[in-house]
Scaffold this motif. Structure first.
Motif, mmCIF file in Angstrom:
data_model
loop_
_atom_site.group_PDB
_atom_site.id
_atom_site.type_symbol
_atom_site.label_atom_id
_atom_site.label_comp_id
_atom_site.label_asym_id
_atom_site.label_seq_id
_atom_site.Cartn_x
_atom_site.Cartn_y
_atom_site.Cartn_z
ATOM 1 N N MET A 106 0.900 -1.170 -0.059
ATOM 2 C CA MET A 106 -0.134 -0.035 0.074
ATOM 3 C C MET A 106 0.821 1.229 0.002
ATOM 4 S SD MET A 106 -1.879 -2.566 1.194
ATOM 5 C CE MET A 106 -3.109 -3.155 0.177
ATOM 6 N N VAL A 107 0.169 2.446 -0.497
ATOM 7 C CA VAL A 107 0.910 3.514 -0.792
ATOM 8 C C VAL A 107 -0.086 4.772 0.039
ATOM 9 C CG1 VAL A 107 2.243 2.912 -2.828
ATOM 10 C CG2 VAL A 107 0.015 4.041 -2.899
ATOM 11 N N PRO A 108 0.467 6.065 0.188
ATOM 12 C CA PRO A 108 -0.494 6.831 0.628
ATOM 13 C C PRO A 108 -1.356 7.028 -0.410
ATOM 14 C CG PRO A 108 1.866 7.476 0.960
ATOM 15 C CD PRO A 108 1.868 6.314 0.122
ATOM 16 N N PHE A 109 -2.651 7.770 0.398
ATOM 17 C CA PHE A 109 -3.786 7.813 -0.455
ATOM 18 C C PHE A 109 -3.429 9.017 -1.639
ATOM 19 C CE2 PHE A 109 -6.765 7.046 3.248
ATOM 20 C CZ PHE A 109 -6.701 5.677 3.232
ATOM 21 N N GLY A 110 -3.864 8.720 -2.949
ATOM 22 C CA GLY A 110 -3.612 9.686 -4.007
ATOM 23 C C GLY A 110 -2.533 9.148 -4.776
ATOM 24 N N GLU A 111 -1.669 8.136 -4.313
ATOM 25 C CA GLU A 111 -0.452 7.805 -5.133
ATOM 26 C C GLU A 111 -0.876 6.303 -5.583
ATOM 27 O OE1 GLU A 111 2.920 8.096 -2.871
ATOM 28 O OE2 GLU A 111 2.538 9.919 -1.960
ATOM 29 N N GLY A 112 -1.853 5.763 -5.537
ATOM 30 C CA GLY A 112 -2.103 4.462 -6.209
ATOM 31 C C GLY A 112 -3.515 4.634 -7.247
ATOM 32 N N THR A 113 -4.094 3.622 -7.284
ATOM 33 C CA THR A 113 -5.021 3.362 -8.465
ATOM 34 C C THR A 113 -6.399 3.653 -7.748
ATOM 35 O OG1 THR A 113 -5.135 1.205 -8.324
ATOM 36 C CG2 THR A 113 -3.501 1.842 -9.846
ATOM 37 N N VAL A 114 -6.619 3.770 -6.706
ATOM 38 C CA VAL A 114 -7.922 3.840 -6.150
ATOM 39 C C VAL A 114 -8.131 5.281 -5.849
ATOM 40 C CG1 VAL A 114 -9.465 2.991 -4.137
ATOM 41 C CG2 VAL A 114 -7.837 1.496 -4.980
ATOM 42 N N ASP A 115 -9.420 5.599 -6.223
ATOM 43 C CA ASP A 115 -9.927 7.193 -6.033
ATOM 44 C C ASP A 115 -10.553 6.973 -4.552
ATOM 45 O OD1 ASP A 115 -10.840 9.624 -6.092
ATOM 46 O OD2 ASP A 115 -11.910 9.688 -7.991
#
Length: 264
Positions: A201-210
């Motif tokens: 997992m990555v910080p919110f906004g840095e992956g593919t999930v809105d």
């Protein structure tokens, strides 16, 4: 956000399970320092519920819910006793992926959850169902296993939607969350590549999930819960970044103020 108040933010302690196994009370202190208002435990790691309750009270941390096996068998009294002593209102768990391999498996799983719901209700508690991705991948007679399961469950069983696993299944979690109506009370929020169970997992906004869109999707949600199964970065730093993202954007309320602009 709309004019409604942002819901309080919680942290799922599975994110810190290795540290919690060594020093649960220390983990609670660090989570409180970040600003989280509540936690969702996965275990008490040998601590008495009363001792954990005392630590939570001292830190002014709530327990939004707890991940614990469905209290449907002979171990139900012990499970419910511990949860009651800790002050848990909602017990959350999942069916196993193989239970979604057949329609009979889904129906049998629903019956087990309904027994758990009746046992919990007798103690003034509730059951919530937490998904992974088999629920959305397996289809029977044109209906997703998840939809069949929810239709079979006692209406008193509420939903904890893990948006990340919905994305792993290839669906957009935003309409899924919106379509659950008032039954959706908890969301698990995490971000990453959304490719499988071994994702980092990555910080919110840095992956593919809105994540921001998921957080806005359903006003019935009482608790947005931040979780990270694993990460290449320090987990406390990740939990802080996710807190800043949600609270800074007004998508959740925490105990530590954050400058606006955490999410677009």
């Amino acid at each position: 956000m709309s004019d409604r108040l942002a819901p309080p933010i919680a942290a799922q302690l599975w994110s810190l399970h290795e540290d919690a196994a060594q020093d649960l009370l220390g983990v609670l202190e660090r989570v409180a320092e970040i600003g989280y208002t509540a936690v969702e435990p996965i275990s008490l790691y040998g601590h008495a519920p009363s001792a954990v309750r005392a630590a939570l009270d001292r830190l002014a941390l709530g327990v939004c819910s707890m991940h614990v096996p469905f209290p449907s068998g002979e171990d139900a009294p012990a499970i419910l006793d511990a949860c009651q002593e800790l002050g848990v209102e909602t017990l959350v768990w999942s069916l196993e992926p193989e239970e979604f391999g057949t329609l009979d498996g889904v129906l049998a799983g629903a019956r087990r959850i309904n027994r758990a719901a009746a046992n919990a209700a007798a103690r003034g508690m509730r059951i919530a169902y937490h998904n992974h991705f088999a629920e959305f991948v397996n289809v029977f007679d044109g209906r997703r296993a998840y939809d069949i399961l929810l239709a079979e469950l006692d209406p008193a069983v509420v939903v904890e939607l893990d948006a990340y696993w919905v994305a792993v299944a290839g669906l957009d979690p935003v309409p899924v969350a919106a379509g659950l109506g008032d039954r959706l009370e908890f969301t698990h929020l995490k971000d990453g590549p959304a490719t499988g169970m071994d994702d980092y997992m990555v910080p919110f906004g840095e992956g593919t999930v809105d994540v921001a869109a998921v957080a806005r999707a359903n006003p019935a949600v009482r608790w947005p819960i931040v979780e990270a199964d694993r990460s290449h970065q320090d987990m406390y730093a990740l939990l802080r970044a996710c807190y800043d993202f949600l609270v800074g954007a007004g998508l959740a309320a925490g105990r530590r103020p954050v400058d606006a602009g955490g999410a677009s």
